[in-house]
Design an enzyme around this catalytic site. Structure first.
Site, short mmCIF file in Angstrom:
data_model
loop_
_atom_site.label_atom_id
_atom_site.label_comp_id
_atom_site.label_asym_id
_atom_site.label_seq_id
_atom_site.Cartn_x
_atom_site.Cartn_y
_atom_site.Cartn_z
N GLU A 1 0.86 -1.18 0.00
CA GLU A 1 0.00 0.00 0.00
C GLU A 1 0.90 1.23 0.00
O GLU A 1 1.65 1.44 0.94
CB GLU A 1 -0.81 -0.02 1.29
CG GLU A 1 -2.24 0.34 1.16
CD GLU A 1 -2.90 0.23 2.52
OE1 GLU A 1 -2.89 1.23 3.24
OE2 GLU A 1 -3.37 -0.87 2.87
N ASP B 1 -4.08 10.47 10.37
CA ASP B 1 -2.79 9.89 10.70
C ASP B 1 -2.16 10.48 11.96
O ASP B 1 -2.27 11.67 12.23
CB ASP B 1 -1.82 10.07 9.52
CG ASP B 1 -2.17 9.14 8.38
OD1 ASP B 1 -2.15 7.92 8.60
OD2 ASP B 1 -2.49 9.63 7.28
#
Ligand SMILES: Cc1ncc(COP(=O)(O)O)c(C=O)c1O
Lengths: 261, 396
Positions: free
Chosen positions: A44, A55
């Site tokens: 990924e 994040d």
């Protein structure tokens, strides 16, 4: 050529490894991808963004560094053009919506399709907006989109997500941004049990906070596999080579280091 | 022009709710409860009581003799600086805290730039007994120190944000991250007309009390309900949308928003979103924003922490495209000059943000019969350090 057989054939203990393009160096991508080839079931690749709201600090810092290195979507496509023929592992792109919109959804899909990318993950793209405005562009170009579910996603919505998402569903392990430690509580197990009970057509991969043997085993025993991001980004910043980083990650996860999938 | 977004939260192409799936149940719940509560008698009653007896509304509409003489028109100041806590921000938090209470949330989070929204949130959290966390860019904590002390004295936890430009954009990112990690018991109290649907509409409606009062006050003070001009500064756009709201469909009234040009529109050190921005997605909505050729969001720059934001509310983006509101860019220097001028001409020290709206006055061709309302969104106490440093060096 897109080869998504692992999702149908192996379908268990799938390991997806994430890292952002342009990190640690501008041109690290091809080398890292080749080091991961055969060591992970899925690769990924993050498209760095200035404002990654899902994040935690480690991936934020990696994004900032990658952008400072000068990474752009066109550079990522050029790097992928070089490396895609040299590997057998399915590659996904993961990125926030704004850079993709700004690039243009149609040209983005054309690039993704021509590179043989297995699918894209866009954490801030809502299902409804996708279906009403963008789905036709993705499907006419043959680009898969992977959608996420979370512990608070109701069953009917999970079923809808399952009907659109392809070739897997990304399950957020718990309420957290990336980089935490997934909690192995009964609540979390029952959430994954609930997913299992729905008998979805897609395999479910669990991400966010997976980076140790216990969290990996938890994901593998309650779902079809795991996504590891922060742990690998940390290894990339410590190790001298990509191969060493991959090896260190497998050790950290308690996996056999001589194993080839 | 329709004042309401469509059922998906869009004003034309702008708006929507671009949130990660984990926040989808939150925005859905909020949309539902908000639309249910906004018209309920009990809610409106509680809100009006608080606005009147706690915030101090209606705020005066002051005829500014000094400015009127200087610019040769009838200039009024809408005195949001006289709201409790010193800015318009309290109007919005009163509405949202009542909503949060109704929803049974247990903890409040907020982002802040100038600290005015943080102080307003900390204030109502003290009043309503909610624990409160305010995310604030480390750079803003330095330049708006007094507000950091105020928030702490009110019992809020101020969380310094070290990422990116260490200003409002990054404070908002950090608040969203906290929300993602705590979606169940936390209410995110957004301070401007930005964010995912229903926030832009909700904030606009809670702030629309400003233009509602202007209408009544002008009728009794000037004998007409609609002014020729309404001027307001725009960061995310909450005070501006509140000051414009009831005039959007009044063709007589020119609406002008002042955005922060920073060092200048062409310098790269700017927060003038309309001047240099383009369409994109920021903080949960599709709107206009300042970005690179590669779709990376650019750090804004303005001497005023409250305007130092690379985006703008989606309703404003739609008002711009419809040519209903003009967006002018005001530089740091122009704003500072306007602040020093009004202090001497009318005895009012404005917030640096509001000074941007005042700086529009010299750019207009005014007639002596023109009625101009400038929304004075806040007072300048928080900016004394900036003013003092300028005064010592260059100002007259
Ligand atoms: C006094 C004042 N005016 C204006 C603003 C800008 O916000 P908005 O554009 O939402 O009114 C702020 C923000 O902190 C402020 O404190």
């Amino acid at each position: 050529m897109i080869d998504n057989r692992v999702f149908r054939e192996k379908r268990r203990e799938l390991l997806s490894v994430y890292f952002p393009a342009g990190y640690p160096e501008l041109n690290s991508l091809p080398d890292i991808v080749m080091a991961l080839d055969g060591e992970a079931d899925i690769i990924e690749i993050g498209i760095p963004f200035s404002d990654p709201v899902a994040d935690g600090t480690v991936i934020q810092a990696a994004n900032t560094r990658a952008l400072a290195n000068g990474i752009t979507l066109n550079t990522i496509f050029a790097q992928l053009r070089y490396v895609m023929d040299r590997i057998a592992t399915p590659v996904f792109l993961m990125g926030y919506l704004n850079p993709i919109l700004h690039y243009g959804v149609e040209p983005f899909c054309q690039q993704v399709a021509s590179l043989g990318i297995s699918g894209v993950i866009i954490p801030d793209l809502p299902l409804d907006y996708y279906e009403q405005n963008l789905k036709s562009i993705f499907t006419s170009n043959g680009v898969n989109v992977v959608f996420m579910v979370a512990p608070n996603t109701p069953n009917e919505r999970i079923r809808r997500i399952d009907s659109v998402s392809c070739p897997f569903i990304y399950a957020m392990s718990s309420f957290a941004v990336t980089g935490g430690n997934a909690l192995l509580t009964a609540t979390h197990a029952s959430y994954l049990e609930r997913l299992k009970g729905l008998e979805l057509r897609n395999p479910v991969l669990v991400g966010f906070g997976i980076g140790a043997p216990d969290t990996l085993a938890f994901a593998n025993s309650n779902a079809n596999g795991a996504i590891v991001g922060t742990a690998f980004v940390n290894q990339l910043s410590n190790a001298a080579t990509s191969t060493e980083a991959v090896r260190a990650l497998r050790i950290q996860l308690g996996l056999d280091i001589n194993h080839k999938n | 022009m329709n004042l309401n977004p469509d059922s998906n939260g869009f004003y034309g192409i702008y708006g929507g709710a671009f949130v990660p799936e984990v926040l989808y149940p939150n925005v859905l719940e909020l949309q539902y409860i908000y639309s249910e509560i906004i018209g309920s008698k009990a809610f409106v009653h509680d809100q009006e009581q608080l606005l009147r007896h706690y915030v101090g509304r209606p705020t005066p509409l002051t005829f500014a003799t000094g400015l009127s003489e200087k610019y040769g028109a009838r200039v009024y100041l809408k005195r949001e600086d006289l709201c409790h806590t010193g800015s318009h921000k309290l109007n919005n938090v009163i509405g949202q805290i009542l909503l949060a209470k109704h929803m049974g949330k247990r903890c409040i989070i907020a982002e802040t730039g100038a600290g005015q929204h943080g102080v307003a949130t900390a204030t109502v959290c003290a009043l309503m007994k909610f624990p409160c966390k305010v995310f604030m860019g480390a750079k803003d904590m330095t330049r708006q120190q007094p507000n950091v002390f105020r928030m702490r004295m009110l019992g809020a936890e101020v969380i310094p944000v070290q990422s990116g430009s260490q200003s409002l954009k990054d404070a908002t990112n950090e608040a969203i991250r906290y929300w993602v990690a705590n979606p169940e018991d936390t209410y995110y109290l957004i301070g401007s007309a930005i964010g995912p649907h229903p926030y832009p509409d909700m904030v606009a409606r809670f702030q629309s009390v400003i233009s509602r009062e202007i209408t009544t006050q002008l009728t009794s003070q000037e004998g007409c309900a609609n002014p020729n001009y309404v001027l307001a500064c725009v960061g995310g756009g909450s005070n501006a949308i509140g000051a414009f709201y009831h005039f959007i469909n009044s063709s007589k009234t020119r609406l002008i928003a002042a955005e922060a040009a920073g060092k200048g529109v062409g310098t790269g050190y700017t927060a003038a979103t309309m001047a240099v921005g383009s369409v994109g997605v920021i903080h949960g909505c599709k709107t206009r924003l300042i970005q690179t050729d590669d779709g990376q969001i650019v750090e804004a720059h303005s001497v005023s922490a409250g305007l130092d934001y690379p985006g703008i509310g989606p309703f404003h983006a739609a008002l711009r495209d419809a040519n209903r509101v003009s967006y002018l860019s005001i530089t740091d220097t122009e704003a500072l000059t306007a602040a020093f001028d009004v202090a001497k001409s009318d005895g009012i020290i404005p917030a640096l943000e509001s000074a941007h709206a005042l700086a529009v006055l010299p750019k207009l061709q005014l007639k002596s019969t023109d009625v101009v309302v400038v929304n004075l969104s806040g007072r300048g106490d928080k900016d004394m350090e900036t003013y003092a440093s300028i005064d010592a060096t260059s100002m007259p």
